[in-house]
Scaffold this motif. Sequence first.
Motif, PDB file in Angstrom:
ATOM      1  N   THR A 277       0.841  -1.186   0.000  1.00  0.00           N
ATOM      2  CA  THR A 277       0.000   0.000   0.000  1.00  0.00           C
ATOM      3  C   THR A 277       0.877   1.236   0.000  1.00  0.00           C
ATOM      4  O   THR A 277       2.073   1.156   0.272  1.00  0.00           O
ATOM      5  N   TYR A 278       0.293   2.367  -0.305  1.00  0.00           N
ATOM      6  CA  TYR A 278       1.031   3.630  -0.337  1.00  0.00           C
ATOM      7  C   TYR A 278       0.366   4.607   0.633  1.00  0.00           C
ATOM      8  O   TYR A 278      -0.744   4.370   1.130  1.00  0.00           O
TER       9      TYR A 278
ATOM     10  N   GLU B 150      -3.306   5.901   0.276  1.00  0.00           N
ATOM     11  CA  GLU B 150      -4.259   4.806   0.470  1.00  0.00           C
ATOM     12  C   GLU B 150      -4.386   4.463   1.957  1.00  0.00           C
ATOM     13  O   GLU B 150      -5.486   4.165   2.440  1.00  0.00           O
TER      14      GLU B 150
ATOM     15  N   LYS C 292       7.333   2.461  -7.134  1.00  0.00           N
ATOM     16  CA  LYS C 292       6.757   1.723  -8.251  1.00  0.00           C
ATOM     17  C   LYS C 292       5.981   2.680  -9.143  1.00  0.00           C
ATOM     18  O   LYS C 292       5.457   3.694  -8.667  1.00  0.00           O
ATOM     19  N   ASN C 293       5.874   2.315 -10.403  1.00  0.00           N
ATOM     20  CA  ASN C 293       5.054   3.096 -11.324  1.00  0.00           C
ATOM     21  C   ASN C 293       3.604   3.035 -10.885  1.00  0.00           C
ATOM     22  O   ASN C 293       3.133   2.024 -10.373  1.00  0.00           O
ATOM     23  N   SER C 294       2.920   4.136 -11.112  1.00  0.00           N
ATOM     24  CA  SER C 294       1.497   4.215 -10.800  1.00  0.00           C
ATOM     25  C   SER C 294       0.727   4.301 -12.110  1.00  0.00           C
ATOM     26  O   SER C 294       1.156   4.993 -13.029  1.00  0.00           O
ATOM     27  N   PRO C 295      -0.405   3.633 -12.193  1.00  0.00           N
ATOM     28  CA  PRO C 295      -1.205   3.736 -13.417  1.00  0.00           C
ATOM     29  C   PRO C 295      -1.860   5.115 -13.573  1.00  0.00           C
ATOM     30  O   PRO C 295      -2.378   5.442 -14.626  1.00  0.00           O
TER      31      PRO C 295
ATOM     32  N   LYS D 201       5.405   8.012  -9.960  1.00  0.00           N
ATOM     33  CA  LYS D 201       5.688   6.826  -9.148  1.00  0.00           C
ATOM     34  C   LYS D 201       5.179   7.027  -7.727  1.00  0.00           C
ATOM     35  O   LYS D 201       5.106   8.143  -7.228  1.00  0.00           O
ATOM     36  N   ARG D 202       4.845   5.904  -7.097  1.00  0.00           N
ATOM     37  CA  ARG D 202       4.391   5.910  -5.710  1.00  0.00           C
ATOM     38  C   ARG D 202       5.347   5.084  -4.867  1.00  0.00           C
ATOM     39  O   ARG D 202       5.927   4.105  -5.342  1.00  0.00           O
ATOM     40  N   LYS D 203       5.438   5.451  -3.605  1.00  0.00           N
ATOM     41  CA  LYS D 203       6.230   4.683  -2.649  1.00  0.00           C
ATOM     42  C   LYS D 203       5.291   3.680  -1.981  1.00  0.00           C
ATOM     43  O   LYS D 203       4.371   4.052  -1.256  1.00  0.00           O
ATOM     44  N   TYR D 204       5.504   2.401  -2.273  1.00  0.00           N
ATOM     45  CA  TYR D 204       4.697   1.329  -1.683  1.00  0.00           C
ATOM     46  C   TYR D 204       5.405   0.776  -0.453  1.00  0.00           C
ATOM     47  O   TYR D 204       6.621   0.594  -0.463  1.00  0.00           O
TER      48      TYR D 204
END
Length: 106
Positions: free
Chosen positions: A25-26, A29, A65-68, A72-75
């Motif tokens: 999760t990021y 979220e 990670k790439n975000s759709p 990018k997001r940090k998961y």
Amino acid sequence: MANGTQILKGLLEGCILKIVKENETYGYEICERLVNYGFKDITEGSVYPILIRLEKKKLIYSIMKNSPFGPKRKYYYLTNEGAEEFQIFVVSWKVIKTNVDRVLGE
């Protein structure tokens, strides 16, 4: 005690560990999930410092990670130490809750 801010700070760490434990999760979220659980006054400004602290303690780790939907997001992911810390939190919470319930007569 005018508000539960100090109490909430300690409890949020355990709640965030639980959310991260469930699946990757990021930050945003995590905030949304906490609000959906009833923590209406939670903001990103209160969650991100906790995520940083948990990461420094090596209870969680992160991967970009790439975000759709944009940048990018940090998961975040739970470490083995984080899983152990979460179990300690659960046991501690149950003891505290039981004792407070006794005091309040519930």
